[in-house]
Design a protein around this motif. Structure first.
Motif, PDB file in Angstrom:
ATOM      1  N   SER A   1      11.747   1.257   0.882  1.00  0.00           N
ATOM      2  CA  SER A   1      11.359   2.362  -0.001  1.00  0.00           C
ATOM      3  C   SER A   1      10.172   3.148   0.535  1.00  0.00           C
ATOM      4  N   GLY A   2       9.618   2.715   1.673  1.00  0.00           N
ATOM      5  CA  GLY A   2       8.524   3.457   2.283  1.00  0.00           C
ATOM      6  C   GLY A   2       7.152   2.921   2.012  1.00  0.00           C
ATOM      7  N   PHE A   3       7.040   1.794   1.310  1.00  0.00           N
ATOM      8  CA  PHE A   3       5.720   1.206   1.073  1.00  0.00           C
ATOM      9  C   PHE A   3       5.206   0.576   2.355  1.00  0.00           C
TER      10      PHE A   3
ATOM     11  N   ARG B   1       0.848  -1.188   0.000  1.00  0.00           N
ATOM     12  CA  ARG B   1       0.000   0.000   0.000  1.00  0.00           C
ATOM     13  C   ARG B   1       0.883   1.237   0.000  1.00  0.00           C
ATOM     14  N   ASN B   2       0.264   2.364  -0.313  1.00  0.00           N
ATOM     15  CA  ASN B   2       0.988   3.626  -0.376  1.00  0.00           C
ATOM     16  C   ASN B   2       0.073   4.727   0.126  1.00  0.00           C
ATOM     17  N   ARG B   3       0.581   5.934   0.173  1.00  0.00           N
ATOM     18  CA  ARG B   3      -0.233   7.086   0.554  1.00  0.00           C
ATOM     19  C   ARG B   3      -0.075   8.163  -0.513  1.00  0.00           C
ATOM     20  N   LEU B   4      -1.172   8.825  -0.830  1.00  0.00           N
ATOM     21  CA  LEU B   4      -1.105   9.967  -1.731  1.00  0.00           C
ATOM     22  C   LEU B   4      -0.765  11.205  -0.905  1.00  0.00           C
ATOM     23  N   VAL B   5       0.097  12.044  -1.446  1.00  0.00           N
ATOM     24  CA  VAL B   5       0.462  13.290  -0.770  1.00  0.00           C
ATOM     25  C   VAL B   5       0.445  14.428  -1.780  1.00  0.00           C
ATOM     26  N   LEU B   6       0.406  15.629  -1.270  1.00  0.00           N
ATOM     27  CA  LEU B   6       0.608  16.813  -2.096  1.00  0.00           C
ATOM     28  C   LEU B   6       2.094  17.130  -2.023  1.00  0.00           C
ATOM     29  N   ALA B   7       2.770  17.145  -3.154  1.00  0.00           N
ATOM     30  CA  ALA B   7       4.211  17.369  -3.178  1.00  0.00           C
ATOM     31  C   ALA B   7       4.537  18.744  -3.729  1.00  0.00           C
ATOM     32  N   VAL B   8       5.520  19.382  -3.124  1.00  0.00           N
ATOM     33  CA  VAL B   8       6.024  20.677  -3.583  1.00  0.00           C
ATOM     34  C   VAL B   8       7.545  20.616  -3.584  1.00  0.00           C
ATOM     35  N   ALA B   9       8.173  21.601  -4.201  1.00  0.00           N
ATOM     36  CA  ALA B   9       9.634  21.676  -4.154  1.00  0.00           C
ATOM     37  C   ALA B   9      10.085  21.840  -2.707  1.00  0.00           C
TER      38      ALA B   9
ATOM     39  N   PRO C   1      -3.498   5.165 -12.456  1.00  0.00           N
ATOM     40  CA  PRO C   1      -3.855   5.063 -11.042  1.00  0.00           C
ATOM     41  C   PRO C   1      -3.666   6.345 -10.246  1.00  0.00           C
ATOM     42  N   VAL C   2      -2.508   7.007 -10.393  1.00  0.00           N
ATOM     43  CA  VAL C   2      -2.298   8.218  -9.592  1.00  0.00           C
ATOM     44  C   VAL C   2      -3.307   9.301  -9.955  1.00  0.00           C
ATOM     45  N   GLY C   3      -3.747   9.310 -11.207  1.00  0.00           N
ATOM     46  CA  GLY C   3      -4.784  10.259 -11.613  1.00  0.00           C
ATOM     47  C   GLY C   3      -6.132   9.912 -11.015  1.00  0.00           C
ATOM     48  N   ASP C   4      -6.452   8.617 -10.964  1.00  0.00           N
ATOM     49  CA  ASP C   4      -7.701   8.180 -10.330  1.00  0.00           C
ATOM     50  C   ASP C   4      -7.712   8.531  -8.850  1.00  0.00           C
ATOM     51  N   TYR C   5      -6.594   8.249  -8.170  1.00  0.00           N
ATOM     52  CA  TYR C   5      -6.524   8.555  -6.747  1.00  0.00           C
ATOM     53  C   TYR C   5      -6.653  10.058  -6.500  1.00  0.00           C
TER      54      TYR C   5
ATOM     55  N   ILE D   1       7.251  18.939 -10.975  1.00  0.00           N
ATOM     56  CA  ILE D   1       7.481  19.663  -9.719  1.00  0.00           C
ATOM     57  C   ILE D   1       8.974  19.927  -9.531  1.00  0.00           C
ATOM     58  N   ALA D   2       9.789  18.904  -9.733  1.00  0.00           N
ATOM     59  CA  ALA D   2      11.227  19.037  -9.512  1.00  0.00           C
ATOM     60  C   ALA D   2      11.853  20.059 -10.452  1.00  0.00           C
ATOM     61  N   GLU D   3      11.321  20.167 -11.660  1.00  0.00           N
ATOM     62  CA  GLU D   3      11.855  21.108 -12.648  1.00  0.00           C
ATOM     63  C   GLU D   3      11.362  22.531 -12.416  1.00  0.00           C
ATOM     64  N   GLY D   4      10.378  22.697 -11.523  1.00  0.00           N
ATOM     65  CA  GLY D   4       9.821  24.020 -11.286  1.00  0.00           C
ATOM     66  C   GLY D   4       8.785  24.433 -12.305  1.00  0.00           C
ATOM     67  N   ALA D   5       8.330  23.476 -13.124  1.00  0.00           N
ATOM     68  CA  ALA D   5       7.322  23.802 -14.135  1.00  0.00           C
ATOM     69  C   ALA D   5       5.965  24.062 -13.507  1.00  0.00           C
ATOM     70  N   VAL D   6       5.712  23.489 -12.340  1.00  0.00           N
ATOM     71  CA  VAL D   6       4.466  23.718 -11.600  1.00  0.00           C
ATOM     72  C   VAL D   6       4.809  23.890 -10.125  1.00  0.00           C
ATOM     73  N   ASP D   7       3.845  24.423  -9.371  1.00  0.00           N
ATOM     74  CA  ASP D   7       4.072  24.655  -7.941  1.00  0.00           C
ATOM     75  C   ASP D   7       3.897  23.395  -7.102  1.00  0.00           C
ATOM     76  N   ALA D   8       3.044  22.481  -7.557  1.00  0.00           N
ATOM     77  CA  ALA D   8       2.720  21.321  -6.726  1.00  0.00           C
ATOM     78  C   ALA D   8       2.135  20.213  -7.586  1.00  0.00           C
ATOM     79  N   GLY D   9       1.984  19.043  -6.968  1.00  0.00           N
ATOM     80  CA  GLY D   9       1.369  17.921  -7.666  1.00  0.00           C
ATOM     81  C   GLY D   9       1.028  16.825  -6.674  1.00  0.00           C
ATOM     82  N   PHE D  10       0.110  15.978  -7.068  1.00  0.00           N
ATOM     83  CA  PHE D  10      -0.274  14.841  -6.227  1.00  0.00           C
ATOM     84  C   PHE D  10       0.518  13.616  -6.664  1.00  0.00           C
ATOM     85  N   VAL D  11       1.299  13.066  -5.736  1.00  0.00           N
ATOM     86  CA  VAL D  11       2.132  11.895  -6.019  1.00  0.00           C
ATOM     87  C   VAL D  11       2.034  10.962  -4.813  1.00  0.00           C
ATOM     88  N   TYR D  12       2.752   9.851  -4.887  1.00  0.00           N
ATOM     89  CA  TYR D  12       2.799   8.926  -3.762  1.00  0.00           C
ATOM     90  C   TYR D  12       3.877   9.358  -2.772  1.00  0.00           C
TER      91      TYR D  12
END
Length: 255
Positions: free
Chosen positions: A249-251, A106-114, A141-145, A179-190
């Motif tokens: 790996s944090g799973f 299992r995993n958790r969805l988070v809001l990620a920022v730089a 899947p990440v889009g569905d979540y 997100i890492a490239e600075g193209a956006v401010d945030a994103g939903f990832v695991y």
């Protein structure tokens, strides 16, 4: 002359058998070779797992779970399919393309920022004018979540967050990259993706009321070249080296 012909025939037959054995999935030292198609978010854990195996040579390929499922439907036959959800493996099982899938993590969805972003502390901050967001495409899947999370927000907040979306990526790796490239401010990832980003990203935990049930399932593919070796790989994800690699790996455990 006849003896030479018979000798040549024997050599040809031995060569043909050797080629056939090689084609059945064994490498040069006789170790069974399997092909594993896995969700992008599993790259760190599966690479760690495969590097420690001595009884199976696992050749790994990573992409969006939906893309990999589509390849199987098109006739590509890896030995193992590991997805970032339960829906895709179960659909392939219903279609007779894989064996019965099992949950392995299992995993958790988070809001990620730089890592140096301090202006975003939660989802509400995404509604500010000028904010930009990357999310997974609707069929991955990440889009569905992500859409599950947004669907649990008040209507006005959901509309404002969706208005900030600048990119819909084919897998979670694309969201991380934006997100890492600075193209956006945030994103939903695991959560595991933030951990694997080497300090470039910071995770903002979602409220429990918004958190989707992020479960990963794996299956041996029908027509696998070496079903026994493929099953050993799957078994190791439940107990053994694979399970340990996933924890590193944090799973989270599957239950």
């Amino acid at each position: 002359m006849h003896r030479l012909r018979r000798t040549g025939l024997v050599v040809a037959m031995v060569t043909a058998v050797a080629l056939a054995v090689a084609g059945c999935g064994a490498d040069g030292d006789g170790t069974p070779e399997i092909r594993v198609s896995a969700a992008t978010s599993l790259k760190t854990a599966f690479t760690d797992y495969a590097d420690g195996l001595d009884d199976v040579d696992a050749r790994l390929s990573f992409a969006g779970s939906d893309q990999l499922a589509g390849q199987i439907r098109s006739g590509v036959r890896p030995d193992v399919f590991a997805a970032a959800n339960a829906k895709l493996p179960r659909a392939l099982f219903a279609e007779g393309l894989v064996e019965r899938p099992v949950a392995f993590a299992r995993n958790r969805l988070v809001l990620a920022v730089a890592a140096d972003e301090r202006g975003i502390r939660g989802i509400d901050d995404l509604t500010a004018r000028g904010r930009s967001l990357a999310i997974g495409a609707a069929d991955v899947p990440v889009g569905d979540y992500t859409r599950t999370v947004l669907g649990r927000l008040p209507d006005a907040t959901e509309r404002a967050v969706l208005a900030a979306v600048r990119s819909e990526e084919p897998d979670v790796g694309g969201v991380v990259g934006k997100i890492a490239e600075g193209a956006v401010d945030a994103g939903f990832v695991y959560a595991t993706d933030v951990r694997a980003a080497g300090g470039r990203l910071r995770a903002i935990t979602l409220p429990a009321s918004l958190q989707p049930d992020v479960v990963y399932e794996v299956a041996v593919v029908r027509e696998a070249r070496d079903r026994a070796a493929a099953q050993r790989f799957v078994d190791g994800l439940l107990t053994g080296r694979g399970a340990a690699a996933l924890r590193r790996s944090g799973f989270l455990p599957p239950t």
